[in-house]
Design a protein around this motif. Structure first.
Motif, mmCIF file in Angstrom:
data_model
loop_
_atom_site.group_PDB
_atom_site.id
_atom_site.type_symbol
_atom_site.label_atom_id
_atom_site.label_comp_id
_atom_site.label_asym_id
_atom_site.label_seq_id
_atom_site.Cartn_x
_atom_site.Cartn_y
_atom_site.Cartn_z
ATOM 1 N N THR A 172 0.834 -1.208 0.000
ATOM 2 C CA THR A 172 0.000 0.000 0.000
ATOM 3 C C THR A 172 0.870 1.260 0.000
ATOM 4 O OG1 THR A 172 -0.154 -0.046 2.420
ATOM 5 C CG2 THR A 172 -1.877 -1.184 1.182
ATOM 6 N N GLY A 173 2.191 1.059 0.045
ATOM 7 C CA GLY A 173 3.159 2.146 -0.027
ATOM 8 C C GLY A 173 4.466 1.590 -0.542
ATOM 9 N N LYS A 174 5.446 2.455 -0.760
ATOM 10 C CA LYS A 174 6.744 1.995 -1.235
ATOM 11 C C LYS A 174 7.371 1.041 -0.215
ATOM 12 C CE LYS A 174 6.976 4.567 -5.002
ATOM 13 N NZ LYS A 174 6.935 3.972 -6.357
ATOM 14 N N LEU A 175 7.953 -0.042 -0.707
ATOM 15 C CA LEU A 175 8.485 -1.078 0.163
ATOM 16 C C LEU A 175 9.915 -0.783 0.587
ATOM 17 C CD1 LEU A 175 7.214 -4.307 -1.673
ATOM 18 C CD2 LEU A 175 6.138 -3.069 0.220
ATOM 19 N N SER A 176 10.196 -1.045 1.860
ATOM 20 C CA SER A 176 11.569 -0.963 2.366
ATOM 21 C C SER A 176 11.669 -1.780 3.640
ATOM 22 C CB SER A 176 11.986 0.485 2.637
ATOM 23 O OG SER A 176 11.205 1.054 3.677
ATOM 24 N N HIS A 177 12.871 -2.176 3.991
ATOM 25 C CA HIS A 177 13.110 -2.928 5.215
ATOM 26 C C HIS A 177 13.109 -1.979 6.405
ATOM 27 C CE1 HIS A 177 14.846 -5.874 7.962
ATOM 28 N NE2 HIS A 177 14.736 -6.795 7.000
ATOM 29 N N THR A 178 12.588 -2.430 7.514
ATOM 30 C CA THR A 178 12.534 -1.593 8.713
ATOM 31 C C THR A 178 13.871 -1.516 9.428
ATOM 32 O OG1 THR A 178 11.933 -3.448 10.148
ATOM 33 C CG2 THR A 178 10.115 -2.237 9.084
ATOM 34 N N GLY A 179 14.798 -2.422 9.067
ATOM 35 C CA GLY A 179 16.056 -2.522 9.790
ATOM 36 C C GLY A 179 16.011 -3.539 10.912
ATOM 37 N N LYS A 180 14.816 -4.071 11.180
ATOM 38 C CA LYS A 180 14.646 -5.081 12.228
ATOM 39 C C LYS A 180 14.139 -6.373 11.591
ATOM 40 C CE LYS A 180 12.302 -5.996 16.629
ATOM 41 N NZ LYS A 180 11.369 -5.470 17.650
ATOM 42 N N TYR A 213 0.115 -4.624 -5.575
ATOM 43 C CA TYR A 213 0.315 -3.289 -5.015
ATOM 44 C C TYR A 213 -0.878 -2.431 -5.434
ATOM 45 C CZ TYR A 213 2.525 -3.586 -9.631
ATOM 46 O OH TYR A 213 2.795 -3.882 -10.936
ATOM 47 N N LEU A 214 -1.214 -1.460 -4.588
ATOM 48 C CA LEU A 214 -2.366 -0.613 -4.872
ATOM 49 C C LEU A 214 -2.060 0.343 -6.021
ATOM 50 C CD1 LEU A 214 -3.825 0.349 -1.371
ATOM 51 C CD2 LEU A 214 -4.327 -1.634 -2.821
ATOM 52 N N PRO A 215 -3.081 0.783 -6.731
ATOM 53 C CA PRO A 215 -2.868 1.746 -7.824
ATOM 54 C C PRO A 215 -2.128 2.981 -7.325
ATOM 55 C CG PRO A 215 -5.121 0.905 -7.871
ATOM 56 C CD PRO A 215 -4.504 0.391 -6.605
ATOM 57 N N GLY A 216 -1.143 3.403 -8.096
ATOM 58 C CA GLY A 216 -0.396 4.590 -7.740
ATOM 59 C C GLY A 216 0.844 4.330 -6.911
ATOM 60 N N VAL A 217 0.949 3.123 -6.325
ATOM 61 C CA VAL A 217 2.125 2.799 -5.506
ATOM 62 C C VAL A 217 3.306 2.440 -6.400
ATOM 63 C CG1 VAL A 217 3.066 1.242 -3.762
ATOM 64 C CG2 VAL A 217 0.705 2.044 -3.565
ATOM 65 N N TYR A 218 3.081 1.527 -7.348
ATOM 66 C CA TYR A 218 4.087 1.169 -8.342
ATOM 67 C C TYR A 218 3.439 1.188 -9.720
ATOM 68 C CZ TYR A 218 7.151 -0.329 -4.559
ATOM 69 O OH TYR A 218 7.948 -0.354 -3.443
ATOM 70 N N ALA A 219 4.210 1.619 -10.696
ATOM 71 C CA ALA A 219 3.691 1.651 -12.068
ATOM 72 C C ALA A 219 3.871 0.313 -12.763
ATOM 73 C CB ALA A 219 4.381 2.758 -12.867
ATOM 74 N N THR A 220 4.914 -0.441 -12.352
ATOM 75 C CA THR A 220 5.221 -1.711 -13.008
ATOM 76 C C THR A 220 5.686 -2.738 -11.975
ATOM 77 O OG1 THR A 220 7.561 -1.186 -13.362
ATOM 78 C CG2 THR A 220 5.991 -0.490 -15.079
ATOM 79 N N ASP A 221 5.659 -4.004 -12.386
ATOM 80 C CA ASP A 221 6.214 -5.067 -11.544
ATOM 81 C C ASP A 221 7.701 -4.839 -11.297
ATOM 82 O OD1 ASP A 221 3.836 -6.402 -11.259
ATOM 83 O OD2 ASP A 221 4.366 -8.102 -12.536
ATOM 84 N N ASP A 222 8.404 -4.348 -12.304
ATOM 85 C CA ASP A 222 9.851 -4.149 -12.150
ATOM 86 C C ASP A 222 10.157 -3.195 -10.997
ATOM 87 O OD1 ASP A 222 10.491 -5.879 -14.174
ATOM 88 O OD2 ASP A 222 10.775 -4.327 -15.699
ATOM 89 N N GLU A 223 9.352 -2.148 -10.846
ATOM 90 C CA GLU A 223 9.555 -1.216 -9.740
ATOM 91 C C GLU A 223 9.302 -1.902 -8.398
ATOM 92 O OE1 GLU A 223 7.175 2.251 -10.204
ATOM 93 O OE2 GLU A 223 8.079 2.849 -12.112
ATOM 94 N N TYR A 224 8.225 -2.672 -8.329
ATOM 95 C CA TYR A 224 7.875 -3.430 -7.118
ATOM 96 C C TYR A 224 8.986 -4.425 -6.788
ATOM 97 C CZ TYR A 224 5.288 -7.144 -4.554
ATOM 98 O OH TYR A 224 4.886 -8.117 -3.672
#
Length: 412
Positions: free
Chosen positions: A130-138, A180-191
């Motif tokens: 539902t938003g850009k993906l990243s690791h939390t560090g934990k 991914y929700l619309p607007g979060v990623y434009a393509t699978d490659d970005e995800y």
């Protein structure tokens, strides 16, 4: 072979000759307490001592059976894939939202989804970006590793095997563009790019903490062997690429996730056709269709393959196994109590050896060096486990050890 005799065998790096896939039957009181915590009728801290005592017991079981590759039985999880995806920044379990969600996001022909829908249920943990993906560090896997390290002697730490989430787990089950929700990623490659960075962070955290042996659990890649799934794929007008193109994209994505690991970090992948409560499987189909690309392009060291029933096909795909890679033959079923004869299982291994020899021109000794044996899947991918008991599971692990001792005498 006892744990003492296995320990006396020459040192060996994973995969070991006698392996298992990770999940082991959970004690009833552990399952009950976890459900109580989930329901809010027990406090989370009540679960900890029960979980830790159960892990000690299942570690002892593995050692008693002569198994060198030690897991915690996945006792710290409700289901095999753990909580890596769910805890990333940007991921959300949308099934927890008030009002639910639109079930049309699923691929109705994805084998696990199809099975759930047939029973008029939906998969658990419906998780999307539902938003850009990243690791939390934990890392949510790190405590599992650290507890095993705390109860095993240091010289055994390199043997600890941690089972990891498939990077494609929350992509394949959803229709095109719906992971991914619309607007979060434009393509699978970005995800895929953001998720690969998060996966690399996870692997680095675990490696820095001492993990040297990991196994990714991925039913999705084996689904590309299913004629029923492939037919559904062709009929789905929303697909913007063929099934072969999607498989290629997953291999590329996988390599972005795992390809930069340290050389002494053993990483394997387990492919099966489902292992749900009541010993159900989700799909069928031999590895022939994907084997050449799987063995030669996916950047893992070891393939843990299901080979306990005809639905997995024959050993013929092993002719594509390159030198330097290994296969763990899952010839012992983990789904039912029936115990096969040692001679029969040894014969299965010998048949696999002949395929490699005839298909590659390698010697018998070289082919044997590339193989190990195991049950075909875990004993409890989900909390309740398969249709067999603790004693049945112990006998299965002992059978694996006996087969390994017959085929590779004196090797762990």
């Amino acid at each position: 072979m006892s744990s003492a005799s296995a320990a006396a065998a020459p040192p060996r790096n994973p995969p070991f000759r006698a392996e298992h896939i990770g999940s082991l039957l959970r004690p009833d009181h552990l399952v009950k307490k976890r459900y109580e915590v989930a329901a809010g009728t027990a406090k989370p801290e009540e679960l900890v001592p029960i979980e830790q005592e159960a892990i000690k017991e299942v570690v002892k079981l593995q050692q008693d059976c002569g198994i060198e590759s030690i897991t915690n039985g996945e006792y710290s999880r409700h289901q095999f894939w753990g909580t890596f995806m769910e805890t990333l920044n940007g991921m959300e379990e949308i099934n927890l939202r008030e009002g639910g969600y639109d079930q049309s996001i699923f691929r109705a022909y994805a084998p696990d989804v199809k099975s759930f829908m047939h029973e008029k249920t939906i998969p658990n943990q419906v998780t999307v970006a539902t938003g850009k993906l990243s690791h939390t560090g934990k890392s949510t896997f790190l405590p599992e590793l650290q507890y095993l390290q705390s109860i095993l002697p240091k010289e055994k730490h390199k043997n600890i095997k941690l089972t990891l989430t498939s990077p494609s787990w929350y992509h394949f089950r959803y229709g095109p563009g719906k992971a991914y929700l619309p607007g979060v990623y434009a393509t699978d490659d970005e995800y895929f790019s953001d998720l690969a960075k998060a996966y690399q962070t996870e692997l680095k955290i675990l490696y820095d903490a001492g993990l040297r042996n990991a196994q990714i659990d991925d039913p999705n890649l084996a689904y590309f062997c299913s004629e029923a799934m492939l037919a559904g794929w062709r009929e789905d007008k929303e697909n913007f690429q063929t099934a072969d193109e999607q498989f290629d994209a997953y291999v590329k994505f996988y390599n972005a996730c795992i390809g930069k690991r340290e050389r002494d970090f053993h990483l394997g992948i387990h492919l099966c056709r489902g292992n749900y409560m009541g010993s159900k499987h989700f799909s069928e189909g031999a590895y022939d269709r994907i084997a050449r690309k799987l063995f030669n392009e996916l950047d893992v060291s070891t393939y843990y393959l299901e080979y306990d029933t005809p639905r997995a096909g024959g050993f013929e795909p092993l002719k594509y196994l390159p030198a330097g890679k290994r296969v763990v033959l899952g010839v012992v079923t983990s789904k039912f109590p029936e115990l096969k004869d040692v001679d029969e299982m040894v014969g299965r291994v010998e048949k696999a050896v002949r395929v490699i020899v005839e298909g590659t021109g390698r010697s018998r000794e070289q082919a044997l060096a590339q193989l190990s044996v195991s049950p075909q899947c875990g004993f409890a991918s989900h909390a309740e486990g398969n249709s067999l008991g603790w004693g049945d599971m112990k006998r299965k692990l002992e059978l694996v050890r006996r087969v390994a001792e017959r085929v590779w005498p004196g090797e762990a």
